[in-house]
Design a protein around this motif. Structure first.
Motif, PDB file in Angstrom:
ATOM      1  N   ARG A 110      94.159  46.902   8.483  1.00  0.00           N
ATOM      2  CA  ARG A 110      93.906  45.722   9.318  1.00  0.00           C
ATOM      3  C   ARG A 110      94.786  44.542   8.930  1.00  0.00           C
ATOM      4  O   ARG A 110      95.251  43.801   9.794  1.00  0.00           O
ATOM      5  N   THR A 111      94.995  44.329   7.635  1.00  0.00           N
ATOM      6  CA  THR A 111      95.809  43.191   7.230  1.00  0.00           C
ATOM      7  C   THR A 111      97.250  43.332   7.704  1.00  0.00           C
ATOM      8  O   THR A 111      97.913  42.329   7.990  1.00  0.00           O
ATOM      9  N   GLU A 112      97.752  44.564   7.781  1.00  0.00           N
ATOM     10  CA  GLU A 112      99.107  44.778   8.290  1.00  0.00           C
ATOM     11  C   GLU A 112      99.185  44.384   9.762  1.00  0.00           C
ATOM     12  O   GLU A 112     100.133  43.721  10.204  1.00  0.00           O
ATOM     13  N   LEU A 113      98.194  44.797  10.538  1.00  0.00           N
ATOM     14  CA  LEU A 113      98.185  44.445  11.957  1.00  0.00           C
ATOM     15  C   LEU A 113      98.054  42.943  12.145  1.00  0.00           C
ATOM     16  O   LEU A 113      98.753  42.349  12.981  1.00  0.00           O
ATOM     17  N   PHE A 114      97.193  42.308  11.368  1.00  0.00           N
ATOM     18  CA  PHE A 114      97.026  40.857  11.500  1.00  0.00           C
ATOM     19  C   PHE A 114      98.303  40.123  11.127  1.00  0.00           C
ATOM     20  O   PHE A 114      98.634  39.096  11.726  1.00  0.00           O
ATOM     21  N   ASP A 115      99.023  40.620  10.148  1.00  0.00           N
ATOM     22  CA  ASP A 115     100.284  39.997   9.760  1.00  0.00           C
ATOM     23  C   ASP A 115     101.278  40.032  10.922  1.00  0.00           C
ATOM     24  O   ASP A 115     101.967  39.036  11.204  1.00  0.00           O
ATOM     25  N   ILE A 116     101.340  41.164  11.616  1.00  0.00           N
ATOM     26  CA  ILE A 116     102.249  41.290  12.764  1.00  0.00           C
ATOM     27  C   ILE A 116     101.812  40.354  13.889  1.00  0.00           C
ATOM     28  O   ILE A 116     102.638  39.661  14.501  1.00  0.00           O
ATOM     29  N   LEU A 117     100.522  40.326  14.176  1.00  0.00           N
ATOM     30  CA  LEU A 117     100.026  39.476  15.266  1.00  0.00           C
ATOM     31  C   LEU A 117     100.251  38.000  14.967  1.00  0.00           C
ATOM     32  O   LEU A 117     100.685  37.238  15.846  1.00  0.00           O
ATOM     33  N   CYS A 118      99.969  37.582  13.749  1.00  0.00           N
ATOM     34  CA  CYS A 118     100.168  36.165  13.403  1.00  0.00           C
ATOM     35  C   CYS A 118     101.646  35.792  13.475  1.00  0.00           C
ATOM     36  O   CYS A 118     102.000  34.691  13.914  1.00  0.00           O
ATOM     37  N   GLY A 119     102.521  36.709  13.060  1.00  0.00           N
ATOM     38  CA  GLY A 119     103.947  36.433  13.167  1.00  0.00           C
ATOM     39  C   GLY A 119     104.396  36.287  14.605  1.00  0.00           C
ATOM     40  O   GLY A 119     105.228  35.425  14.930  1.00  0.00           O
ATOM     41  N   ALA A 120     103.853  37.125  15.500  1.00  0.00           N
ATOM     42  CA  ALA A 120     104.220  37.042  16.919  1.00  0.00           C
ATOM     43  C   ALA A 120     103.673  35.784  17.572  1.00  0.00           C
ATOM     44  O   ALA A 120     104.277  35.242  18.499  1.00  0.00           O
ATOM     45  N   LEU A 121     102.520  35.317  17.104  1.00  0.00           N
ATOM     46  CA  LEU A 121     101.939  34.089  17.676  1.00  0.00           C
ATOM     47  C   LEU A 121     102.783  32.877  17.333  1.00  0.00           C
ATOM     48  O   LEU A 121     102.975  31.984  18.163  1.00  0.00           O
ATOM     49  N   GLY A 122     103.331  32.844  16.129  1.00  0.00           N
ATOM     50  CA  GLY A 122     104.139  31.704  15.716  1.00  0.00           C
ATOM     51  C   GLY A 122     103.290  30.630  15.049  1.00  0.00           C
ATOM     52  O   GLY A 122     102.053  30.629  15.126  1.00  0.00           O
ATOM     53  N   GLU A 123     103.954  29.712  14.406  1.00  0.00           N
ATOM     54  CA  GLU A 123     103.267  28.665  13.655  1.00  0.00           C
ATOM     55  C   GLU A 123     102.766  27.554  14.571  1.00  0.00           C
ATOM     56  O   GLU A 123     103.284  27.339  15.657  1.00  0.00           O
ATOM     57  N   GLY A 124     101.743  26.874  14.077  1.00  0.00           N
ATOM     58  CA  GLY A 124     101.259  25.671  14.753  1.00  0.00           C
ATOM     59  C   GLY A 124     100.261  25.908  15.861  1.00  0.00           C
ATOM     60  O   GLY A 124      99.819  24.944  16.499  1.00  0.00           O
ATOM     61  N   ARG A 125      99.883  27.151  16.108  1.00  0.00           N
ATOM     62  CA  ARG A 125      98.946  27.421  17.201  1.00  0.00           C
ATOM     63  C   ARG A 125      97.572  27.850  16.718  1.00  0.00           C
ATOM     64  O   ARG A 125      96.631  27.907  17.494  1.00  0.00           O
ATOM     65  N   LEU A 126      97.449  28.176  15.442  1.00  0.00           N
ATOM     66  CA  LEU A 126      96.196  28.645  14.867  1.00  0.00           C
ATOM     67  C   LEU A 126      95.589  27.544  14.011  1.00  0.00           C
ATOM     68  O   LEU A 126      96.228  27.019  13.103  1.00  0.00           O
ATOM     69  N   ARG A 127      94.324  27.216  14.322  1.00  0.00           N
ATOM     70  CA  ARG A 127      93.611  26.184  13.566  1.00  0.00           C
ATOM     71  C   ARG A 127      92.434  26.852  12.862  1.00  0.00           C
ATOM     72  O   ARG A 127      91.448  27.233  13.501  1.00  0.00           O
ATOM     73  N   LEU A 128      92.566  26.990  11.549  1.00  0.00           N
ATOM     74  CA  LEU A 128      91.516  27.600  10.750  1.00  0.00           C
ATOM     75  C   LEU A 128      90.421  26.586  10.448  1.00  0.00           C
ATOM     76  O   LEU A 128      90.594  25.382  10.637  1.00  0.00           O
ATOM     77  N   ALA A 129      89.274  27.084   9.969  1.00  0.00           N
ATOM     78  CA  ALA A 129      88.120  26.243   9.643  1.00  0.00           C
ATOM     79  C   ALA A 129      87.735  25.357  10.829  1.00  0.00           C
ATOM     80  O   ALA A 129      87.418  24.182  10.670  1.00  0.00           O
ATOM     81  N   SER A 130      87.776  25.940  12.027  1.00  0.00           N
ATOM     82  CA  SER A 130      87.488  25.196  13.261  1.00  0.00           C
ATOM     83  C   SER A 130      86.328  25.874  13.998  1.00  0.00           C
ATOM     84  O   SER A 130      86.525  26.566  14.995  1.00  0.00           O
ATOM     85  N   ALA A 131      85.127  25.670  13.506  1.00  0.00           N
ATOM     86  CA  ALA A 131      83.946  26.264  14.127  1.00  0.00           C
ATOM     87  C   ALA A 131      83.587  25.491  15.391  1.00  0.00           C
ATOM     88  O   ALA A 131      83.506  24.260  15.389  1.00  0.00           O
ATOM     89  N   VAL A 132      83.373  26.212  16.480  1.00  0.00           N
ATOM     90  CA  VAL A 132      83.038  25.589  17.759  1.00  0.00           C
ATOM     91  C   VAL A 132      81.558  25.204  17.783  1.00  0.00           C
ATOM     92  O   VAL A 132      80.693  25.999  17.402  1.00  0.00           O
ATOM     93  N   HIS A 133      81.290  23.980  18.250  1.00  0.00           N
ATOM     94  CA  HIS A 133      79.913  23.490  18.332  1.00  0.00           C
ATOM     95  C   HIS A 133      79.429  23.321  19.769  1.00  0.00           C
ATOM     96  O   HIS A 133      78.245  23.506  20.049  1.00  0.00           O
ATOM     97  N   GLU A 134      80.354  22.979  20.677  1.00  0.00           N
ATOM     98  CA  GLU A 134      79.946  22.677  22.053  1.00  0.00           C
ATOM     99  C   GLU A 134      81.099  22.980  23.000  1.00  0.00           C
ATOM    100  O   GLU A 134      82.268  22.747  22.670  1.00  0.00           O
ATOM    101  N   VAL A 135      80.769  23.535  24.151  1.00  0.00           N
ATOM    102  CA  VAL A 135      81.752  23.799  25.203  1.00  0.00           C
ATOM    103  C   VAL A 135      81.215  23.202  26.493  1.00  0.00           C
ATOM    104  O   VAL A 135      80.155  23.589  26.976  1.00  0.00           O
ATOM    105  N   GLU A 136      81.959  22.270  27.065  1.00  0.00           N
ATOM    106  CA  GLU A 136      81.522  21.573  28.281  1.00  0.00           C
ATOM    107  C   GLU A 136      82.537  21.797  29.398  1.00  0.00           C
ATOM    108  O   GLU A 136      83.739  21.582  29.206  1.00  0.00           O
TER     109      GLU A 136
END
Length: 386
Positions: A110-136
């Motif tokens: 799984r970590t190999e696949l995630f490494d490939i996916l994160c590389g394809a996504l590129g930097e600056g688009r993933l925000r970690l520690a971002s738990a969703v509280h509300e969707v309006e």
């Protein structure tokens, strides 16, 4: 805007940085969307397990241009099938036939696949520690409030797993995940001797699966029919040795090579079918929409399918709710029969009653290879939408 967007780059927020979420984010970004991925965890890429990518999932990754990178870091399946605890084959999987008829079948960490996916996504688009509280949902679009602030979007994709926050917020009548009746242990080990043969061994209310990863490591899992929440008084590795220690090799060797600190145990849950995967400009993907038992080995593959299909239909139908309505129709038609099939397979493979288990084993021994190979067609012949 939740309808057709003109003159501006369309904005998507993807909740969840699992396989479904990352694949969807890549597919949308390649189609010109502005994409933000919100992940509640502080890291991405679960360790400790492997997964199988079947021809359908690999076709989806090929559509993103990353299929060959995945194949390069994966291991092509060689030998697999079903055995009994003594090691006698009950049924062999015609891997060459699968490859010739349907396409590649590989195993990857799984970590190999995630490494490939994160590389394809590129930097600056993933925000970690971002738990969703509300969707309006508003007339101007969607506002998502999370632990790191507020995000606005035209489209929201909930890919946040079986315990989805997005689903809990906008599918309040959805039934909770249901216990499938068995628990599972998983680990990745490096045994002293190479293991080239994979597959599953079935007993009475117990199973053990093996997946070589190609670099000397082996992914394995064991399962047992037990009440939800049960624990092992003497430790999980001791429990595995008690259940599987006298089964055929290399199972004892894999257990001997196991570090107890790397051994994972999780009860298996599935999500009762939803009446829809879509609410206006919000759609659910992957386990958030249709978490199923793992008996078909299709969880990751269906997540990829969801992501590729959603992105393609959002191109075909510029109006977002119309695109998602079609996504809902297409994906529920595809997934719901596989959910039922996986549930039935799990019930058969976890049989504890001796006469029923003996009958199951006899049926597997007597089933010809040809019909078994053709029976894979409904599962693996999916093609990405134009």
């Amino acid at each position: 805007m939740t309808g057709e967007s003109t003159g501006q780059q369309r904005r998507a927020v993807v909740v969840g940085a699992g396989i479904a979420g990352l694949t969807a984010a890549i597919a949308l970004r390649q189609r010109g969307w502005q994409v933000e991925v919100l992940e509640r965890a502080e890291t991405v890429g679960p360790a400790g397990s492997g997964l199988s990518l079947w021809p359908n999932g690999l076709r989806g990754l090929d559509a993103l241009g990353i299929g060959m990178a995945v194949r390069d870091r994966a291991t092509a399946a060689t030998e697999a099938g079903m055995r009994d605890p003594s090691g006698r084959w009950l049924a062999r999987t015609d891997i060459a036939g699968v490859r010739d008829r349907y396409g590649d079948l590989v195993m990857i960490h799984r970590t190999e696949l995630f490494d490939i996916l994160c590389g394809a996504l590129g930097e600056g688009r993933l925000r970690l520690a971002s738990a969703v509280h509300e969707v309006e949902i508003t007339e101007r679009g969607i506002r998502i409030r999370h632990s790191r602030g507020t995000s606005d979007a035209d489209l929201l994709l909930g890919a946040d797993g079986i315990n989805s926050t997005v689903r809990s917020l906008h599918w309040p009548d959805a039934l909770p995940p249901a216990y499938a009746g068995y628990t599972a242990w998983r680990s990745i080990v490096t045994p002293p001797a190479p293991v080239h043969s994979g597959g599953e061994t079935v007993g009475r209310g117990e199973r053990f699966g093996i997946g070589p990863l190609g670099d000397g490591r082996v992914y394995y899992y064991g399962s047992a029919s037990l009440p939800a929440g049960a624990s092992s008084a003497n430790g999980e590795l001791a429990e595995l040795r008690r259940r599987f220690g006298d089964w055929h090799e290399p199972i004892p060797a894999l257990l001997d090579a196991t570090d107890p600190a790397t051994l994972l145990r999780h009860d298996i849950y599935e999500l009762p079918p939803l009446d829809t995967y879509v609410r206006g400009p919000i759609a659910l993907l992957g386990d958030a929409a249709h978490a199923m038992t793992p008996n078909l080995g299709q969880g990751a593959n269906l997540a990829v399918e969801d992501a590729i299909t959603a992105a393609a239909l959002l191109d075909r139908y510029r109006d977002i709710p119309s695109a998602l309505t079609e996504y809902d129709r297409v994906r529920r038609t595809r997934v719901e029969p596989l959910q039922r099939l996986s549930r039935r397979m799990g019930a058969a493979l976890q049989m504890s009653w001796a006469p029923a288990a003996l009958l199951r084993d006899a049926i597997m021994r007597l089933t010809p290879v040809g019909p078994a190979l053709r029976g894979l067609a409904p599962v693996v012949t999916w093609e990405p939408p134009d």
